[in-house]
Design an enzyme around this catalytic site. Sequence first.
Site, PDB file in Angstrom:
ATOM      1  N   HIS A   5      48.010  58.629  63.917  1.00  0.00           N
ATOM      2  CA  HIS A   5      46.783  59.436  63.955  1.00  0.00           C
ATOM      3  C   HIS A   5      46.530  59.875  62.511  1.00  0.00           C
ATOM      4  O   HIS A   5      47.483  60.083  61.745  1.00  0.00           O
ATOM      5  CB  HIS A   5      46.944  60.725  64.756  1.00  0.00           C
ATOM      6  CG  HIS A   5      47.377  60.564  66.174  1.00  0.00           C
ATOM      7  ND1 HIS A   5      48.672  60.373  66.547  1.00  0.00           N
ATOM      8  CD2 HIS A   5      46.670  60.624  67.326  1.00  0.00           C
ATOM      9  CE1 HIS A   5      48.757  60.303  67.868  1.00  0.00           C
ATOM     10  NE2 HIS A   5      47.550  60.442  68.371  1.00  0.00           N
ATOM     11  N   ASP A  18      48.616  62.780  61.400  1.00  0.00           N
ATOM     12  CA  ASP A  18      50.070  62.560  61.267  1.00  0.00           C
ATOM     13  C   ASP A  18      50.437  62.290  59.808  1.00  0.00           C
ATOM     14  O   ASP A  18      51.515  62.654  59.356  1.00  0.00           O
ATOM     15  CB  ASP A  18      50.545  61.313  62.041  1.00  0.00           C
ATOM     16  CG  ASP A  18      50.184  61.329  63.501  1.00  0.00           C
ATOM     17  OD1 ASP A  18      50.011  62.422  64.052  1.00  0.00           O
ATOM     18  OD2 ASP A  18      50.081  60.225  64.083  1.00  0.00           O
TER      19      ASP A  18
END
Length: 436
Positions: A99, A102
């Site tokens: 993501h 992240d």
Amino acid sequence: MVYFPEVEKIQYEGVGTKNPFAFRHYNPEEVVEGKTMKEHLRFAIAYWHTMTQDGSDPFGNPTNERPWFGATPLETAKNRVEAFFEILVKLDAPYFCFHDIDIAPEGDTLEEFYENLDIITDLIKAKMDETGIKLLWNTANMFSNPRFVNGAGSSNNADVFAYAAAQVKKGLDISKKLGGENYVFWGGREGYESLLNTDMKLEQDNIARLFKMAIAYGEKIGHKPQFLIEPKPKEPTKHQYDFDAATTLAFILKYGLEGDFKLNLEGNHATLAGHTFEHELTVARINDALGSIDANQGDVLLGWDTDEFPTNVFDTTLVMLEILENGGIAPGGVNFDSKVRRSSFAKEDLFLAHIAGMDTFARGLKGAAAIRKDNFLSDLKAKRYASFESGIGASIVAGNEDLESLTEYSLKNGANIKNESSHIELVKSQLNDYLV
Ligand code: XUL
Ligand code: CO
């Protein structure tokens, strides 16, 4: 810097080995049904569970021992890239997934987030070029930040929809920069808490609008990843629109997205929806929508998404059977959306857990290939449906019958109907013989 000096590159050593840092079943170069295991399985490692998950739960603080924290969030993010690629290389994993949040700190503004993403994706790109490891998929996290309290594409607030669009645009720019093969939408908060204040039609229409903007932008920048929707029935919202494969397929078809979108199916999401993992793959496969899988398993005694590493050979055998029946999973892959238990807090557990998952899928692949070699289930099904191969059955399938002709047939046939026992207990017992 080397983060795991004590871990060598993981090698296949076979079932006889006592070395826990070795593959016992996953032999990347071993050929099964004409392709190497590495080509079949297309393993990917998830950034979120591997690099950012800290072992905390609603009742307790972080437990995980991770050696990559720096003085600032950006420094930590840079260290994580270094550590992540060390893990990928040592596990011989060909792919990874992430993501946006992240990999890079969100900062205080969208501009700052974009800048941080540029810095980190430059580092990731350099590592990809150096190692040959590829991006299976990336996605935008449009569910953690408080602005997404009422959803992203389905938010009641148009400014939130616009912000989500800006994140998806950047996600696609990153996908192009890194050569992403797929792009995922998991509708974390695309659902509702209460129908009393929800305009379900507008919310679903808007999600489709966001998806169509993504297709259009991909075309504009000349980058066309396989778009994937990841179904999940609940958690964090009470009811999520992408409940399961069948519901999500209906959405894809209603909005005419079938040329660009397929499904990313996850084991624990299937069980939360009251299905088996293989059920979800079958629904997708027969509708030409099997895109990729998130490999994990739940705990049958718990009703939430535990994201455990897959260790159940029975499940992975049936999942790999679907993937083989599908003619493979590419351009998708087998992404470990799996996290170590809170009690597995040592940094080397990241290796041991992935080895367990990779070995379990390798066993599934070998078992599924053996089932297909013997035509065990295909013969059984051919026999079970033989009545549609000839006579009246073949005529029904060919579209030559109607209610009147079948009434005429039944009047002649009378009570002359014979069903056969399925012997399903025998079938299940025979299936056990194929588990590797
Ligand atoms: C959440 C989940 C996500 C998606 C990507 O249950 O599975 O991690 O895979 O957003
Ligand atoms: Co997932």
